[in-house]
Design a protein around this motif. Structure first.
Motif, short mmCIF file in Angstrom:
data_model
loop_
_atom_site.label_atom_id
_atom_site.label_comp_id
_atom_site.label_asym_id
_atom_site.label_seq_id
_atom_site.Cartn_x
_atom_site.Cartn_y
_atom_site.Cartn_z
N TRP A 291 5.78 6.74 -8.94
CA TRP A 291 5.69 5.48 -8.22
C TRP A 291 4.74 4.49 -8.89
O TRP A 291 4.92 3.27 -8.75
CB TRP A 291 5.29 5.73 -6.77
CG TRP A 291 6.44 6.29 -5.98
CD1 TRP A 291 6.62 7.58 -5.57
CD2 TRP A 291 7.60 5.57 -5.56
NE1 TRP A 291 7.82 7.72 -4.91
CE2 TRP A 291 8.44 6.50 -4.88
CE3 TRP A 291 8.02 4.25 -5.67
CZ2 TRP A 291 9.66 6.14 -4.33
CZ3 TRP A 291 9.23 3.88 -5.12
CH2 TRP A 291 10.04 4.81 -4.47
N SER A 292 3.78 4.97 -9.62
CA SER A 292 2.90 4.06 -10.37
C SER A 292 3.68 3.31 -11.44
O SER A 292 3.38 2.16 -11.76
CB SER A 292 1.75 4.84 -11.02
OG SER A 292 0.90 5.38 -10.04
N ARG B 60 0.85 -1.19 0.00
CA ARG B 60 0.00 0.00 0.00
C ARG B 60 0.89 1.24 0.00
O ARG B 60 1.90 1.29 0.70
CB ARG B 60 -0.91 0.04 1.23
CG ARG B 60 -1.96 -1.06 1.27
CD ARG B 60 -3.02 -0.85 0.19
NE ARG B 60 -4.14 -1.77 0.31
CZ ARG B 60 -4.18 -2.99 -0.19
NH1 ARG B 60 -3.11 -3.46 -0.83
NH2 ARG B 60 -5.24 -3.75 -0.06
N VAL B 61 0.51 2.24 -0.80
CA VAL B 61 1.21 3.53 -0.83
C VAL B 61 0.21 4.61 -0.47
O VAL B 61 -0.87 4.68 -1.06
CB VAL B 61 1.83 3.81 -2.21
CG1 VAL B 61 2.46 5.20 -2.23
CG2 VAL B 61 2.87 2.75 -2.56
N GLN C 137 2.95 10.55 -7.75
CA GLN C 137 2.13 9.36 -7.98
C GLN C 137 2.45 8.74 -9.33
O GLN C 137 2.51 7.51 -9.46
CB GLN C 137 0.65 9.71 -7.90
CG GLN C 137 -0.25 8.49 -8.14
CD GLN C 137 -1.68 8.74 -7.74
OE1 GLN C 137 -2.00 9.77 -7.16
NE2 GLN C 137 -2.56 7.79 -8.04
N THR D 258 0.69 -2.00 -7.45
CA THR D 258 0.46 -1.57 -6.07
C THR D 258 -0.69 -0.57 -5.98
O THR D 258 -0.83 0.31 -6.82
CB THR D 258 1.74 -0.92 -5.50
OG1 THR D 258 2.81 -1.87 -5.57
CG2 THR D 258 1.55 -0.50 -4.06
N HIS D 259 -1.49 -0.71 -4.92
CA HIS D 259 -2.58 0.23 -4.67
C HIS D 259 -2.01 1.52 -4.09
O HIS D 259 -1.38 1.52 -3.03
CB HIS D 259 -3.58 -0.37 -3.69
CG HIS D 259 -4.70 0.56 -3.32
ND1 HIS D 259 -5.72 0.88 -4.19
CD2 HIS D 259 -4.94 1.26 -2.18
CE1 HIS D 259 -6.55 1.72 -3.60
NE2 HIS D 259 -6.10 1.97 -2.38
N ILE D 260 -2.21 2.63 -4.80
CA ILE D 260 -1.72 3.94 -4.36
C ILE D 260 -2.93 4.82 -4.04
O ILE D 260 -3.81 5.00 -4.87
CB ILE D 260 -0.85 4.61 -5.44
CG1 ILE D 260 0.39 3.74 -5.73
CG2 ILE D 260 -0.42 6.00 -4.99
CD1 ILE D 260 1.29 4.30 -6.81
N GLU D 261 -2.94 5.36 -2.84
CA GLU D 261 -4.07 6.17 -2.37
C GLU D 261 -3.59 7.57 -2.02
O GLU D 261 -2.61 7.74 -1.29
CB GLU D 261 -4.70 5.52 -1.14
CG GLU D 261 -5.88 6.29 -0.57
CD GLU D 261 -6.45 5.65 0.69
OE1 GLU D 261 -7.44 6.19 1.23
OE2 GLU D 261 -5.89 4.63 1.14
N THR D 262 -4.28 8.57 -2.53
CA THR D 262 -3.98 9.96 -2.19
C THR D 262 -5.05 10.46 -1.22
O THR D 262 -6.24 10.42 -1.53
CB THR D 262 -3.96 10.85 -3.44
OG1 THR D 262 -2.92 10.40 -4.32
CG2 THR D 262 -3.67 12.30 -3.05
#
Length: 601
Positions: A564-565, A545-546, A561, A571-575
């Motif tokens: 890192w994407s 998780r990011v 983002q 990977t799940h990236i959440e802002t």
């Protein structure tokens, strides 16, 4: 004579006895009943012990506990919380202006601690529900008595020790001990052999070490406050004298320096300890010793709240250099290593500690090479080629030291270390959360404040990073640091609001105390590496998780983002729209929940 300069007396004393040079500084045996265990000079029989029933009622208190509190246990609310939450709870109490620390735990858990025999017996009663251990803070004189007793010094040597610690030289020690200068020289020579020091400054350092109740094994001639707080021997001596009640002028004269020089040294002491007065400093010193004793007796189960000292553990590399870590416990929790950023040290935000412990985790942290209290590696040039991979070896050593097979990981800006560790040692890593991971340092045309300007300077002149950082730290006091941080987040509403609370600002500053004292080697190595860092894609990180703050003042969230994407495509990236640079503190529960989600079944 100052504490840092070898004088003619040092030369004479060093050559007085050939045995001095062969004395080993580690592994001193117990003397006179003192127990050298880990890093604390803990004497179980001195601890106050109490046993309570399920309602907090008193069942038993030993004589040491009764001497501190009578028949009324302090902070019973903390005791009941310990029982309800099934974890140890630390509390402090002031009785007749005497500070005492106490740790409560469920009785069955407390039976694993080092207990006075009578307390252990009473804690096994059928109606025993809560166990407490307590220790009082001690003044400088009593602490020095402890040190002399532990070292097996005679009465004359003990008087001489007190004089040396107070005055800093043989003549002053002779005057306070009431002996001639020639007699004092002979006594000190005997003490050097007995204590295992090779110079007078080393002897005074050792006495200061034990006066603060800590024995850092394998560290020759460095005062305990250097190990725990990063202070020099002179700064430690000043701190001790002020903690004993001397004025700054008296402490300066006794230490052999001008009052102006003492003021500068004490400014560093105050900044490092996070205090603003001699009284507050004395409290920190007293609490630190009390915590060291209780942490040792409870095998590191005792941990304090956010206003107290960061837990300290030390282990040695094969070459004898030192690695520092923190273990917040509980030992039965699932271990998670919180990896610090390149501009901080191992101190974990206390909100995050609480959030992780509430979910069954055991928060750990490690100072990487050249950060905080961890020594740089011997071959620094080779290490600089890839400090992120080089730092992984200490993580492996930590696992061996604590007998851990696996760690969950939280990177608070330390994403480069996480990527290196999971690549080099994939069997170690469990769940992974990256919080506001830093992209490589590249020059930005758009300014995002002071921090962006510093990064741009690093990109343009990587060869000047060390000189620029040293100049920056030299002119940065604790007050300047706090004002700078406040200004740097002015354009981030969530961060600005969060840092208006002085407790949050103080918690954040904990990670920068040693940086402000000039311990910058690790920061310099990693900042140089960040100007050229890159990584292959990592499709194996699907469970990670990011978390990113939409108001991060250091990096553009959209660009970060995107970066890192590309590296972590699965990977799940959440802002988080209501978070900024301090997301790991302001949204600690969210971080802990993300870690739970990242753990594979």
């Amino acid at each position: 004579m100052t504490l840092e300069t070898e004088s003619a007396e040092d030369v004479w004393l060093r050559g007085h006895d050939a045995q001095v040079s062969s004395i080993q500084t580690a592994g001193f045996p117990p003397q006179n009943g003192a127990l050298f265990s880990g890093y604390a000079l803990a004497r179980t029989q001195r601890l106050g012990g109490v046993v309570l029933d399920r309602s907090g009622g008193l069942l038993f208190a030993n004589s040491a506990f009764s001497a501190l509190f009578g028949k009324t246990p302090p902070n019973v609310e903390a005791a009941l919380e310990a029982l309800t939450q099934r974890r140890s709870r630390m509390a402090f109490s002031t009785n007749d202006k005497r500070l005492a620390a106490i740790v409560y735990a469920p009785a069955d858990q407390g039976l694993t601690w080092s207990l006075p025999p009578e307390v252990r017996q009473e804690a096994q009663r059928p109606d025993a529900a809560i166990l407490g251990l307590a220790v009082a803070g001690i003044d400088g004189g009593k602490a020095l008595d402890d040190a002399c007793l532990a070292l097996g010094l005679s009465a004359l040597q003990s008087r001489m020790a007190a004089g040396l610690v107070r005055t800093g030289d043989v003549r002053g020690g002779a005057r306070e001990a009431g002996v001639t200068y020639q007699t004092a020289r002979k006594v000190v020579a005997e003490m050097l052999v007995k204590v295992g020091a090779t110079r007078l400054s080393g002897l005074i350092s050792r006495l200061v070490q034990l006066s603060f109740g800590v024995w850092p094994q394998g560290r020759n001639g460095e005062a305990v406050l250097s190990d725990v707080w990063g202070l020099s021997t002179r700064q430690a001596a000043l701190a001790l004298r002020l903690a004993e009640g001397q004025t700054r002028a008296q402490a300066a004269k006794a230490t052999g320096i001008s009052e102006a020089s003492a003021k500068k040294q004490l400014d560093v002491v105050y900044a490092t300890l996070g205090v603003s007065s001699a009284g507050a400093m004395a409290r920190v010193v007293t609490e630190s010793r009390a915590l060291a004793l209780l942490a040792e007796a409870t095998h590191q189960d005792a941990h304090a709240g956010d206003e107290f000292t960061e837990p300290l553990g030390l282990f040695a590399r094969a070459d004898g250099s030192q690695v520092a870590y923190s273990d917040h416990g509980p030992r039965a929790g699932r271990p998670v290593l919180v990896i610090h950023s390149s501009s901080a040290s191992r101190a974990i935000p206390m909100r995050l500690v609480a959030a992780l412990q509430a979910r069954g985790f055991r928060p750990l942290a490690l100072d990487r090479p050249g950060f905080g209290l961890t020594d740089p590696v011997v071959d620094r040039d080779a290490y600089r080629a890839d400090p992120f991979s080089g730092a992984c070896e200490d993580v492996v050593r930590l696992c061996d030291h604590l007998k851990l097979k696996r760690l969950d990981l939280i990177g608070r800006g330390g994403a480069q270390v996480v990527l290196a560790l999971t690549r080099l040692h994939p069997d170690i890593a469990g769940g992974v959360v990256l919080v506001n991971p830093d992209p490589p340092t590249r020059e930005r045309a758009e300014s995002r404040g002071l921090l962006t300007g510093v990064k741009n300077a690093f990109v343009r002149h990587p060869e000047g990073i060390e000189a620029l950082t040293r100049l920056f730290v030299t002119h940065l006091s604790q007050g300047h640091f706090e004002r700078m941080m406040t200004r740097s987040v002015a354009d981030s509403p969530p961060d600005a609001a969060f840092m208006r609370d002085p407790r949050n600002l103080a918690d954040y500053a904990r990670g920068y105390r040693l940086f402000l004292t000039g311990r910058i080697a690790g920061y310099v190595d990693e900042q140089i590496a960040m100007t050229r860092w890159s990584s292959p894609r990592r499709p194996d990180a699907a469970s990670w998780r990011v978390l990113m703050g939409a108001h991060d003042v250091l990096h553009d969230p959209v660009e970060t983002q995107r970066f890192w994407s590309d590296i972590l495509p699965e990977t799940h990236i959440e802002t988080l729209e209501d978070a900024g640079r301090f997301l790991i503190m302001s949204h600690a529960d969210h971080v802990a929940e993300a870690l739970l989600k990242s753990i594979r079944p």
